[in-house]
Motif scaffolding. Sequence first.
Motif, short mmCIF file in Angstrom:
data_model
loop_
_atom_site.label_atom_id
_atom_site.label_comp_id
_atom_site.label_asym_id
_atom_site.label_seq_id
_atom_site.Cartn_x
_atom_site.Cartn_y
_atom_site.Cartn_z
N PRO A 146 0.85 -1.20 0.00
CA PRO A 146 0.00 0.00 0.00
C PRO A 146 0.88 1.24 0.00
O PRO A 146 2.05 1.19 0.41
CB PRO A 146 -0.77 -0.13 1.32
N PRO A 147 0.35 2.40 -0.44
CA PRO A 147 1.14 3.64 -0.44
C PRO A 147 1.13 4.30 0.94
O PRO A 147 0.55 5.37 1.14
CB PRO A 147 0.42 4.50 -1.48
N ALA A 148 1.77 3.66 1.91
CA ALA A 148 1.74 4.16 3.28
C ALA A 148 2.97 3.65 4.02
O ALA A 148 3.73 2.84 3.48
CB ALA A 148 0.46 3.68 3.98
N TYR A 149 3.16 4.16 5.22
CA TYR A 149 4.20 3.61 6.10
C TYR A 149 3.54 3.37 7.45
O TYR A 149 3.10 4.30 8.12
CB TYR A 149 5.37 4.56 6.24
N SER A 150 3.41 2.11 7.83
CA SER A 150 2.65 1.73 9.01
C SER A 150 3.19 0.40 9.52
O SER A 150 4.13 -0.17 8.96
CB SER A 150 1.17 1.59 8.65
N LEU A 151 2.56 -0.11 10.56
CA LEU A 151 2.94 -1.43 11.06
C LEU A 151 2.72 -2.51 10.00
O LEU A 151 3.44 -3.51 9.95
CB LEU A 151 2.14 -1.77 12.33
N LEU A 152 1.72 -2.28 9.13
CA LEU A 152 1.48 -3.24 8.06
C LEU A 152 2.64 -3.26 7.07
O LEU A 152 3.11 -4.34 6.70
CB LEU A 152 0.17 -2.89 7.33
N THR A 153 3.10 -2.09 6.65
CA THR A 153 4.22 -2.07 5.70
C THR A 153 5.49 -2.59 6.36
O THR A 153 6.32 -3.20 5.69
CB THR A 153 4.45 -0.66 5.13
N ILE A 154 5.65 -2.37 7.67
CA ILE A 154 6.79 -2.96 8.38
C ILE A 154 6.70 -4.49 8.31
O ILE A 154 7.71 -5.18 8.10
CB ILE A 154 6.83 -2.49 9.85
N THR A 155 5.50 -5.03 8.48
CA THR A 155 5.30 -6.48 8.39
C THR A 155 5.69 -6.99 7.01
O THR A 155 6.34 -8.03 6.88
CB THR A 155 3.83 -6.83 8.68
N TYR A 156 5.30 -6.25 5.96
CA TYR A 156 5.68 -6.64 4.60
C TYR A 156 7.19 -6.52 4.40
O TYR A 156 7.82 -7.41 3.82
CB TYR A 156 4.97 -5.75 3.58
N MET A 157 7.76 -5.40 4.84
CA MET A 157 9.20 -5.20 4.69
C MET A 157 9.99 -6.32 5.35
O MET A 157 11.01 -6.79 4.83
CB MET A 157 9.62 -3.86 5.29
N ASN A 158 9.53 -6.74 6.52
CA ASN A 158 10.24 -7.78 7.26
C ASN A 158 10.25 -9.11 6.51
O ASN A 158 11.13 -9.94 6.74
CB ASN A 158 9.59 -7.97 8.64
N ALA A 159 9.29 -9.29 5.60
CA ALA A 159 9.22 -10.54 4.83
C ALA A 159 10.00 -10.46 3.53
O ALA A 159 10.20 -11.47 2.87
CB ALA A 159 7.76 -10.88 4.53
N CYS A 160 10.43 -9.23 3.15
CA CYS A 160 11.05 -9.03 1.84
C CYS A 160 12.58 -9.17 1.88
O CYS A 160 13.23 -8.80 2.87
CB CYS A 160 10.71 -7.64 1.30
N ASP A 161 13.11 -9.65 0.77
CA ASP A 161 14.54 -9.57 0.55
C ASP A 161 14.92 -8.24 -0.09
O ASP A 161 15.96 -7.65 0.23
CB ASP A 161 15.00 -10.71 -0.38
N TYR A 162 14.06 -7.76 -1.00
CA TYR A 162 14.35 -6.54 -1.75
C TYR A 162 13.09 -5.70 -1.93
O TYR A 162 11.97 -6.23 -1.91
CB TYR A 162 14.89 -6.88 -3.15
N LEU A 163 13.31 -4.40 -2.15
CA LEU A 163 12.26 -3.49 -2.56
C LEU A 163 12.57 -2.95 -3.94
O LEU A 163 13.71 -2.60 -4.24
CB LEU A 163 12.13 -2.31 -1.60
N LEU A 164 11.54 -2.87 -4.79
CA LEU A 164 11.59 -2.16 -6.06
C LEU A 164 10.71 -0.92 -5.94
O LEU A 164 9.63 -0.98 -5.36
CB LEU A 164 11.05 -3.03 -7.20
N VAL A 165 11.18 0.18 -6.52
CA VAL A 165 10.45 1.44 -6.40
C VAL A 165 10.14 1.99 -7.79
O VAL A 165 11.05 2.44 -8.49
CB VAL A 165 11.25 2.47 -5.60
N PRO A 166 8.87 1.98 -8.21
CA PRO A 166 8.49 2.62 -9.48
C PRO A 166 8.27 4.11 -9.29
O PRO A 166 7.76 4.54 -8.25
CB PRO A 166 7.19 1.90 -9.86
N LEU A 167 8.67 4.91 -10.29
CA LEU A 167 8.49 6.35 -10.25
C LEU A 167 8.02 6.85 -11.61
O LEU A 167 8.38 6.28 -12.64
CB LEU A 167 9.81 7.07 -9.92
N HIS A 168 7.27 7.93 -11.61
CA HIS A 168 6.95 8.61 -12.86
C HIS A 168 8.10 9.52 -13.23
O HIS A 168 8.68 10.19 -12.37
CB HIS A 168 5.67 9.43 -12.72
N LEU A 169 8.43 9.55 -14.49
CA LEU A 169 9.52 10.39 -14.99
C LEU A 169 8.96 11.73 -15.45
O LEU A 169 8.53 11.89 -16.58
CB LEU A 169 10.24 9.69 -16.14
N SER A 170 8.94 12.69 -14.53
CA SER A 170 8.46 14.02 -14.86
C SER A 170 8.99 14.99 -13.83
O SER A 170 9.55 14.58 -12.81
CB SER A 170 6.92 14.07 -14.88
N LYS A 171 8.82 16.26 -14.07
CA LYS A 171 9.32 17.26 -13.13
C LYS A 171 8.63 17.15 -11.78
O LYS A 171 9.17 17.56 -10.77
CB LYS A 171 9.11 18.66 -13.72
#
Length: 284
Positions: A146-171
Amino acid sequence: MAIVIGVYNRKGGVGKTSSVINLGAQFAMEGKKVLLIDGDSQMNLTQYFFEGNEHVFDDDGVRGDVETIYHVIEEQCNIFNSIRSCEFTARRKWNNKFRKIECSFDIILGSGDMDYASCSDKDVLDKQLEWVRKQSDYDYIFIDFPPAYSLLTITYMNACDYLLVPLHLSKNSSMSGYQNVMQKCMEAKQEYGCTKLRVLGLFFINTQLYKSDQKEMYEQCMEDEMREMLKFFRTTIRYDYSAMQISEAEQRPLCISCNRNDIVNDYKALAEEIEERIQEERGV
């Protein structure tokens, strides 16, 4: 042993779900065994494939008898009971002959109830996925954050080996968003013990490099010092409204619905670059 990759950005609408779907499908096309997890309470990934499926949805949303990521995390139900398989086939003309292409992968459905998950045990998903790693032969597990930082995203992060970050290419796509992800990743490692987590890198999505401002920014980002410092992938995912509309209407990934399209080639190239970077990270 499966590699767990989270696709994460604090900003919504930057293509996290489409990246999970089409990267996962591309790896599956290459013969990898893939599991996709819809970790966002908006359930975009779940709706992408199952909207209109009466065995999954009723008038109130996901049916009460369907197990989701909520049951895995909050009720610690057997994760294997929540896995659903998706199979896709198409016929494509190649050298004046038709050939069959196919793609199959597994999905753990999302749930709107994740907004109310207590996440009292940050290790719960990591433990469940460790069981999956031991009992199955998945190559890649992708988590749609989800687009947030919370205990839920911490739970997901703890299960991950890596993060990928998509971004829009614009100013309007500032590097501060990516730096924020880097900061939160470091915080998760230091304060919450997510010791195995690393940021694999970022990539641009919905690019239109024929526009001078995007081309200029892309070229700046691809300068060696900048690219290495911020871990940019060279591959960008081009903007293709028509292909995305066809894919969503058919409820099939791009590699099946629009197999010979440029955007499919982009996802294929990005998947190859991701594998190369993982090998570099692991010293292979």
